[in-house]
Design an enzyme around this catalytic site. Sequence first.
Site, mmCIF file in Angstrom:
data_model
loop_
_atom_site.group_PDB
_atom_site.id
_atom_site.type_symbol
_atom_site.label_atom_id
_atom_site.label_comp_id
_atom_site.label_asym_id
_atom_site.label_seq_id
_atom_site.Cartn_x
_atom_site.Cartn_y
_atom_site.Cartn_z
ATOM 1 N N ASN A 18 0.836 -1.192 0.000
ATOM 2 C CA ASN A 18 0.000 0.000 0.000
ATOM 3 C C ASN A 18 0.870 1.242 0.000
ATOM 4 O O ASN A 18 2.054 1.187 0.318
ATOM 5 C CB ASN A 18 -0.923 0.004 1.223
ATOM 6 N N CYS A 19 0.257 2.359 -0.349
ATOM 7 C CA CYS A 19 0.932 3.650 -0.413
ATOM 8 C C CYS A 19 1.657 3.916 0.910
ATOM 9 O O CYS A 19 1.089 3.627 1.966
ATOM 10 C CB CYS A 19 -0.104 4.735 -0.689
ATOM 11 N N PRO A 20 2.871 4.366 0.861
ATOM 12 C CA PRO A 20 3.635 4.889 -0.278
ATOM 13 C C PRO A 20 4.607 3.880 -0.893
ATOM 14 O O PRO A 20 5.415 4.251 -1.744
ATOM 15 C CB PRO A 20 4.412 6.037 0.340
ATOM 16 N N ASP A 45 -3.021 -1.962 -4.804
ATOM 17 C CA ASP A 45 -3.533 -0.878 -3.961
ATOM 18 C C ASP A 45 -4.645 -0.146 -4.722
ATOM 19 O O ASP A 45 -4.430 0.331 -5.833
ATOM 20 C CB ASP A 45 -2.391 0.085 -3.623
ATOM 21 N N ASP A 51 -2.246 7.805 -7.079
ATOM 22 C CA ASP A 51 -0.883 7.985 -6.579
ATOM 23 C C ASP A 51 0.106 8.115 -7.732
ATOM 24 O O ASP A 51 0.983 8.982 -7.710
ATOM 25 C CB ASP A 51 -0.468 6.815 -5.685
#
Length: 81
Positions: A18-20, A45, A51
């Site tokens: 998942n981000c980042p 994600d 993103d």
Amino acid sequence: MSEDIPRTDQEIDARGLNCPLPILRTKKALAGLESGQVLAVLTTDPHADRDFQAFCQQTGNALLAQQTRGDDVRVHYVRRR
């Protein structure tokens, strides 16, 4: 963004992250590529599309396409500036 599948020079697997983390792995991989080369990044994600759009806009790298591969996998094609 084109929906054609660009020719890629490298592919990285960021599925399950998942981000980042997908963006951080992309940044590291792009640093190892030459200008004009294309990186394909596999993600799961659900926020990765936005993103990658923001990342490319901020860094000047080109987001060539974002496509679905399989059920939950998105592929983001980024050309190094």
